[in-house]
Design an enzyme around this catalytic site. Structure first.
Site, short mmCIF file in Angstrom:
data_model
loop_
_atom_site.label_atom_id
_atom_site.label_comp_id
_atom_site.label_asym_id
_atom_site.label_seq_id
_atom_site.Cartn_x
_atom_site.Cartn_y
_atom_site.Cartn_z
NE ARG A 201 -26.59 65.07 -66.62
CZ ARG A 201 -25.27 65.26 -66.28
NH1 ARG A 201 -24.05 64.59 -66.24
NH2 ARG A 201 -24.82 66.72 -66.16
CB ALA B 54 -34.31 62.99 -67.59
CG HIS B 55 -34.52 62.90 -61.77
ND1 HIS B 55 -33.29 62.31 -62.37
CD2 HIS B 55 -34.86 62.11 -60.80
CE1 HIS B 55 -32.94 61.30 -61.72
NE2 HIS B 55 -33.78 61.18 -60.68
NE ARG B 56 -37.54 72.02 -64.14
CZ ARG B 56 -37.24 73.27 -63.80
NH1 ARG B 56 -35.81 73.37 -63.57
NH2 ARG B 56 -37.82 74.45 -63.84
CD GLU C 185 -33.44 59.92 -57.53
OE1 GLU C 185 -34.60 59.96 -58.30
OE2 GLU C 185 -32.37 60.22 -57.91
#
Lengths: 293, 201
Positions: B34, B37-39, B91
């Site tokens: 989410r 975690a992407h960051r 993304e």
């Protein structure tokens, strides 16, 4: 058993009921939407929804992993005893449900971003109080998911545009929300009072069962008109296109200031979770939304 | 509409066969990620630090699952998708850097992500929002969890899944975006709706 223990037990049961079993009126509305959906994509989505509702009951698992922010509505009989013990009991029940149901920990400190881990924190679970005549206590829980909460809107409309301005505000809100609030949705619309009052009314209107139109025939007509209009958007189940964008529209209102036209739209995802019980003064408990309990 | 059943790791060639409105079921490794975690993953990339698992050819799931610990094992109780638009800001870089082939979530993603999917070869599979038990039942086992310091919802869960779906292909690797098409159609209906309600445009 003393009041605090009874309240804690009842609130725990309500949390468990709410997150696992959808109320009958919501299930019926979803089945009807599935039967009437003609779009292939929309139909696939509603099939997955109905399969999921069944699986949740079968495995006693929460319908959605987002078990929401825990919000309680308490109707406290004015002469009932130990009302000062209720908030603590509701907090304890929330902690217990988080471990035992389980619920996903969803309570985050907005400054440190730290998750408390047990669904409690300053003012959470939130309790909406209402004093009513009598000596019984009615407790409703609404575990409110984040996806649909994120599309809620409140606006100070132009009084001169009247009800037309309101209708436009609602249609625009649904269009802007699109796929985000997990349609098909239920819309709660709150009008008047003031900025805070309108959004409170809107959210509370989500608790009204889908098969109960507003008792005022003129407002019931407005609900129907908005219902039909927003279903013309074609956004459909999960925003993948289709006939059913909303399952129902519930309007509530307060009188407004001559200079203000506060209006709010609260979105509820299809997993419209709520559960209510009444605790009588003799300690007897009646479960009102989930009768099999 | 074609139904595809793919196993991870998925190649670019395989993924490019999929078109919007197709249905996909995935077997193999799926990783949840989410916002946080992407960051963190992108920060790791910038610092040249490897991720806990190579994401090449895998599916990334926008999901904050509800997990239960039983002894040493984690059991997925409910694991539906979260709203993907929040991950839109990350993304394109994510797809480019980690060569993920499938992004799974709900609510769709925007132009930038659609562009990255076309350029690098990835698709977006929409899983029914709220259908969390359906999803959890397709998780055969929780292999491990990374970054649990971010909290249960934001951690990176590495899942072994079997026929995970149905995933409605809503963005393909050819620039098509079903959500944007639906939104465009809805926009066309706006005037008709205003008219029905007796509103001036």
């Amino acid at each position: 058993m003393e009041t605090a223990n009874i309240v804690e037990n009842v609130a725990f049961n309500l949390l468990k009921q709410a997150v696992i079993y959808l109320p009958e009126d919501v299930k019926q509305a979803l089945r009807k939407a599935y039967a009437e959906e003609t779009g292939e994509a929309g139909k696939t989505q509603l099939k997955a929804v109905l399969d999921n509702v069944e699986l949740a009951e079968k495995y006693q698992a929460p319908i959605c992993q987002d078990t929401g922010t825990i919000v309680f509505y308490v109707k406290a009989g004015a002469v009932s005893k130990n009302l000062d013990k209720i908030e603590e009991a509701l907090t304890k029940a929330t902690r217990k449900a988080t471990v035992e149901v389980p619920l996903r920990p969803n309570s985050v400190n907005p400054f440190t971003q730290k998750n408390s881990g047990d669904n409690t924190g300053r003012l959470i679970p939130y309790v909406n109080w209402e004093i009513v005549p009598g000596d019984s206590i009615e407790i409703t829980v609404m575990p409110k998911g984040g996806g649909s909460e994120n599309t809620c809107v409140m606006g100070m409309l132009v009084p001169g545009e009247g009800i037309e301005g309101l209708k436009k505000f609602v249609v625009d809100a649904v269009m802007r929300a699109g796929a985000k609030p997990c349609p098909p949705n239920i819309l709660g619309i709150g009008i008047g009072g003031g900025a805070d009052i309108s959004i409170k009314l809107a959210k509370k209107a989500l608790l009204r069962p889908l098969n109960e139109p507003n008792p005022d025939p003129e407002i019931a007509e407005l609900e129907k008109e908005i219902f039909e209009a927003v279903n013309m958007t074609g956004i459909g189940p999960m925003g993948l296109g289709g006939k059913t964008t909303v399952l129902g529209v519930h309007v509530d209102y307060a009188y407004r200031h001559p200079a203000s036209y506060p209006a709010a739209v609260a979105f509820q995802c299809w997993a419209a979770r709520r559960a209510t019980a009444r605790i009588n003064s003799d300690g007897k408990v009646e479960y009102l939304t989930h009768k099999m309990w | 509409m074609t139904v595809y059943k793919l196993k991870t790791p998925i190649s670019e060639e395989e993924i490019r066969k999929l078109k919007v409105n197709d249905v996909l079921y995935i077997t193999g490794i799926m990783v949840t990620a989410r916002d946080q975690a992407h960051r963190r993953a992108l920060e790791y990339f910038k610092q040249g630090k490897p991720l806990p698992i190579s994401l090449e050819g895998l599916a990334v799931f926008h999901c904050g699952p509800l997990m239960k610990r039983e002894g040493e094992k984690w059991i997925s109780v409910a694991a539906g998708p979260t709203t993907s638009t929040r991950m839109d800001v990350f993304e394109d870089e994510f797809i480019k850097n980690f060569k993920v082939r499938v992004i799974i979530g709900k609510g769709g993603m925007g132009r930038k992500t659609t562009g990255a999917m076309a350029r690098y070869g990835a698709v977006y599979g929409a899983f029914t929002g709220g259908a969390a038990v359906l999803a959890a039942k397709a998780v055969r086992s929780v292999r491990t969890v990374e970054w649990l310091d971010l909290g249960m919802a934001e951690a990176m869960w590495i899942l072994e899944v079997e026929e995970f779906g149905p995933l409605a292909i809503a963005i393909d690797s050819h620039g098509n975006n079903l959500f944007m098409e639906v939104q465009k159609k809805a926009e066309k209906n706006r005037q008709r709706i205003y008219q029905k309600l007796g509103l001036s445009p």
